[in-house]
Write a protein that holds these residues in place. Structure first.
Motif, PDB file in Angstrom:
ATOM      1  N   PRO A  66      19.503   2.484 -54.133  1.00 14.16           N
ATOM      2  CA  PRO A  66      18.867   1.165 -53.946  1.00 14.16           C
ATOM      3  C   PRO A  66      18.441   0.932 -52.493  1.00 14.16           C
ATOM      4  CG  PRO A  66      21.253   0.943 -54.118  1.00 14.16           C
ATOM      5  CD  PRO A  66      20.939   2.390 -54.332  1.00 14.16           C
ATOM      6  N   LEU A  67      17.164   1.094 -52.238  1.00 20.11           N
ATOM      7  CA  LEU A  67      16.643   0.942 -50.879  1.00 20.11           C
ATOM      8  C   LEU A  67      16.912  -0.446 -50.286  1.00 20.11           C
ATOM      9  CD1 LEU A  67      13.308   2.953 -51.037  1.00 20.11           C
ATOM     10  CD2 LEU A  67      15.507   3.630 -50.066  1.00 20.11           C
ATOM     11  N   LEU A  69      19.494  -2.275 -50.610  1.00 21.54           N
ATOM     12  CA  LEU A  69      20.882  -2.240 -50.134  1.00 21.54           C
ATOM     13  C   LEU A  69      20.960  -1.507 -48.798  1.00 21.54           C
ATOM     14  CD1 LEU A  69      23.918  -2.754 -50.540  1.00 21.54           C
ATOM     15  CD2 LEU A  69      23.992  -0.622 -51.875  1.00 21.54           C
ATOM     16  N   TYR A  70      20.225  -0.423 -48.667  1.00 19.49           N
ATOM     17  CA  TYR A  70      20.207   0.320 -47.399  1.00 19.49           C
ATOM     18  C   TYR A  70      19.652  -0.545 -46.286  1.00 19.49           C
ATOM     19  CZ  TYR A  70      20.723   4.356 -50.510  1.00 19.49           C
ATOM     20  OH  TYR A  70      21.147   5.244 -51.459  1.00 19.49           O
ATOM     21  N   GLY A  71      18.646  -1.349 -46.620  1.00 18.78           N
ATOM     22  CA  GLY A  71      18.070  -2.255 -45.626  1.00 18.78           C
ATOM     23  C   GLY A  71      19.086  -3.277 -45.147  1.00 18.78           C
ATOM     24  N   VAL A  72      19.850  -3.843 -46.065  1.00 17.43           N
ATOM     25  CA  VAL A  72      20.885  -4.821 -45.704  1.00 17.43           C
ATOM     26  C   VAL A  72      21.929  -4.167 -44.797  1.00 17.43           C
ATOM     27  CG1 VAL A  72      22.812  -6.196 -46.626  1.00 17.43           C
ATOM     28  CG2 VAL A  72      20.561  -6.286 -47.724  1.00 17.43           C
ATOM     29  N   ILE A  73      22.359  -2.982 -45.160  1.00 18.44           N
ATOM     30  CA  ILE A  73      23.362  -2.265 -44.356  1.00 18.44           C
ATOM     31  C   ILE A  73      22.802  -1.956 -42.966  1.00 18.44           C
ATOM     32  CG2 ILE A  73      24.676  -0.118 -44.149  1.00 18.44           C
ATOM     33  CD1 ILE A  73      24.853  -0.149 -47.265  1.00 18.44           C
ATOM     34  N   ALA A  74      21.582  -1.465 -42.895  1.00 12.91           N
ATOM     35  CA  ALA A  74      20.973  -1.114 -41.604  1.00 12.91           C
ATOM     36  C   ALA A  74      20.817  -2.342 -40.713  1.00 12.91           C
ATOM     37  CB  ALA A  74      19.628  -0.435 -41.818  1.00 12.91           C
ATOM     38  N   VAL A  75      20.399  -3.471 -41.293  1.00 17.69           N
ATOM     39  CA  VAL A  75      20.255  -4.698 -40.497  1.00 17.69           C
ATOM     40  C   VAL A  75      21.608  -5.138 -39.958  1.00 17.69           C
ATOM     41  CG1 VAL A  75      19.720  -7.167 -40.661  1.00 17.69           C
ATOM     42  CG2 VAL A  75      18.127  -5.481 -41.566  1.00 17.69           C
ATOM     43  N   PHE A  76      22.654  -5.089 -40.788  1.00 18.74           N
ATOM     44  CA  PHE A  76      23.986  -5.450 -40.309  1.00 18.74           C
ATOM     45  C   PHE A  76      24.421  -4.530 -39.174  1.00 18.74           C
ATOM     46  CE2 PHE A  76      28.596  -5.223 -40.175  1.00 18.74           C
ATOM     47  CZ  PHE A  76      28.954  -6.558 -40.161  1.00 18.74           C
ATOM     48  N   CYS A  77      24.181  -3.233 -39.338  1.00 15.75           N
ATOM     49  CA  CYS A  77      24.550  -2.267 -38.291  1.00 15.75           C
ATOM     50  C   CYS A  77      23.847  -2.590 -36.977  1.00 15.75           C
ATOM     51  CB  CYS A  77      24.197  -0.845 -38.722  1.00 15.75           C
ATOM     52  SG  CYS A  77      25.183  -0.192 -40.049  1.00 15.75           S
ATOM     53  N   LEU A  78      22.542  -2.778 -37.053  1.00 15.57           N
ATOM     54  CA  LEU A  78      21.778  -3.059 -35.838  1.00 15.57           C
ATOM     55  C   LEU A  78      22.216  -4.374 -35.198  1.00 15.57           C
ATOM     56  CD1 LEU A  78      18.275  -1.877 -37.078  1.00 15.57           C
ATOM     57  CD2 LEU A  78      19.824  -0.684 -35.487  1.00 15.57           C
ATOM     58  N   TYR A  79      22.465  -5.378 -36.024  1.00 10.58           N
ATOM     59  CA  TYR A  79      22.958  -6.662 -35.502  1.00 10.58           C
ATOM     60  C   TYR A  79      24.284  -6.461 -34.770  1.00 10.58           C
ATOM     61  CZ  TYR A  79      25.209 -11.204 -35.394  1.00 10.58           C
ATOM     62  OH  TYR A  79      25.882 -12.317 -34.981  1.00 10.58           O
ATOM     63  N   GLN A  80      25.219  -5.752 -35.393  1.00  9.91           N
ATOM     64  CA  GLN A  80      26.521  -5.531 -34.767  1.00  9.91           C
ATOM     65  C   GLN A  80      26.413  -4.693 -33.497  1.00  9.91           C
ATOM     66  OE1 GLN A  80      29.529  -6.765 -35.062  1.00  9.91           O
ATOM     67  NE2 GLN A  80      28.816  -8.103 -36.702  1.00  9.91           N
ATOM     68  N   MET A  81      25.490  -3.750 -33.483  1.00 11.66           N
ATOM     69  CA  MET A  81      25.305  -2.935 -32.278  1.00 11.66           C
ATOM     70  C   MET A  81      24.775  -3.781 -31.127  1.00 11.66           C
ATOM     71  SD  MET A  81      23.915   0.476 -34.181  1.00 11.66           S
ATOM     72  CE  MET A  81      23.488   1.400 -32.722  1.00 11.66           C
ATOM     73  N   VAL A  82      23.883  -4.722 -31.424  1.00 16.52           N
ATOM     74  CA  VAL A  82      23.375  -5.624 -30.383  1.00 16.52           C
ATOM     75  C   VAL A  82      24.493  -6.552 -29.893  1.00 16.52           C
ATOM     76  CG1 VAL A  82      21.821  -7.584 -29.970  1.00 16.52           C
ATOM     77  CG2 VAL A  82      20.964  -5.534 -31.104  1.00 16.52           C
ATOM     78  N   VAL A  83      25.271  -7.095 -30.828  1.00 14.86           N
ATOM     79  CA  VAL A  83      26.337  -8.042 -30.480  1.00 14.86           C
ATOM     80  C   VAL A  83      27.455  -7.365 -29.690  1.00 14.86           C
ATOM     81  CG1 VAL A  83      28.189  -9.469 -31.483  1.00 14.86           C
ATOM     82  CG2 VAL A  83      25.867  -9.624 -32.373  1.00 14.86           C
ATOM     83  N   THR A  84      27.809  -6.143 -30.071  1.00 16.90           N
ATOM     84  CA  THR A  84      28.955  -5.478 -29.440  1.00 16.90           C
ATOM     85  C   THR A  84      28.545  -4.522 -28.319  1.00 16.90           C
ATOM     86  OG1 THR A  84      28.925  -3.741 -31.127  1.00 16.90           O
ATOM     87  CG2 THR A  84      30.365  -5.640 -31.520  1.00 16.90           C
ATOM     88  N   GLY A  85      27.249  -4.287 -28.167  1.00 19.96           N
ATOM     89  CA  GLY A  85      26.766  -3.390 -27.110  1.00 19.96           C
ATOM     90  C   GLY A  85      27.250  -3.753 -25.715  1.00 19.96           C
ATOM     91  N   PRO A  86      27.234  -5.057 -25.338  1.00 17.73           N
ATOM     92  CA  PRO A  86      27.738  -5.402 -24.005  1.00 17.73           C
ATOM     93  C   PRO A  86      29.203  -4.995 -23.786  1.00 17.73           C
ATOM     94  CG  PRO A  86      26.454  -7.208 -24.894  1.00 17.73           C
ATOM     95  CD  PRO A  86      26.612  -6.205 -26.006  1.00 17.73           C
ATOM     96  N   GLY A  87      30.001  -5.051 -24.851  1.00 17.52           N
ATOM     97  CA  GLY A  87      31.398  -4.608 -24.730  1.00 17.52           C
ATOM     98  C   GLY A  87      31.497  -3.125 -24.463  1.00 17.52           C
ATOM     99  N   VAL A  88      30.621  -2.352 -25.091  1.00 15.91           N
ATOM    100  CA  VAL A  88      30.595  -0.909 -24.838  1.00 15.91           C
ATOM    101  C   VAL A  88      30.173  -0.650 -23.396  1.00 15.91           C
ATOM    102  CG1 VAL A  88      29.525   1.284 -25.479  1.00 15.91           C
ATOM    103  CG2 VAL A  88      30.110  -0.365 -27.247  1.00 15.91           C
ATOM    104  N   TRP A  89      29.175  -1.404 -22.930  1.00 17.72           N
ATOM    105  CA  TRP A  89      28.722  -1.242 -21.550  1.00 17.72           C
ATOM    106  C   TRP A  89      29.857  -1.543 -20.575  1.00 17.72           C
ATOM    107  CZ3 TRP A  89      25.188   1.224 -19.073  1.00 17.72           C
ATOM    108  CH2 TRP A  89      24.942   0.925 -17.731  1.00 17.72           C
TER     109      TRP A  89
END
Length: 147
Positions: A66-67, A69-89
């Protein structure tokens, strides 16, 4: 669409089990001994997210891709990477050295959990990338077989 080859099916089932374990491990994120003011909402969002990725692998093992579903997962991933990226930095450039394991959460070290969440999102994004690739590889084979 045909079901995936045996190798892909085995990988899909292994990844399904892996993401079930990831979902199970998220239940510890509400431990007040480790986390300052733990958020139950955050715990359940991550449990549901990893469960959703596990479901995607289960569907792929059954030959369903189900494409949306993949879109929903990818958007969540990208959102979390943006939100948590400063912590990684902060974790990479801070004076305490890079910490991801062997360190419990504290208000002064929120970057540790943000780094863990960032890399969890990266792993999930790579997983959905594999599912996306697998879906198109199988559909391409189906198209070639019909010619």
């Amino acid at each position: 669409m045909k079901s995936p080859p045996t190798v892909c099916r085995v990988v899909n089932i292994a990844c399904l089990l892996l993401f079930v374990v990831f979902a199970w491990l998220q239940r510890e994120d509400d431990n007040p001994i480790i986390y300052e003011n733990p958020s139950m909402l955050d715990v359940w969002v991550w449990i549901a997210f990893y469960a959703l990725v596990a479901i995607a692998f289960g569907l792929a093992a059954a030959g369903l891709f189900p494409l949306p579903l993949y879109g929903v997962i990818a958007v969540f991933c990208l959102y979390q990477m943006v939100v948590t990226g400063p912590g990684v930095w902060t974790n990479l450039t801070g004076d305490q050295g890079f910490e991801v394991t062997k360190t419990s959460m504290a208000p002064t070290r929120a970057h540790v959990e943000q780094s863990r969440e960032f890399f969890g999102a990266v792993i999930a994004l790579a997983a959905v990338g594999f599912l996306f690739w697998q879906r198109f590889a199988i559909s391409r084979k189906d198209a070639e077989a019909q010619r």
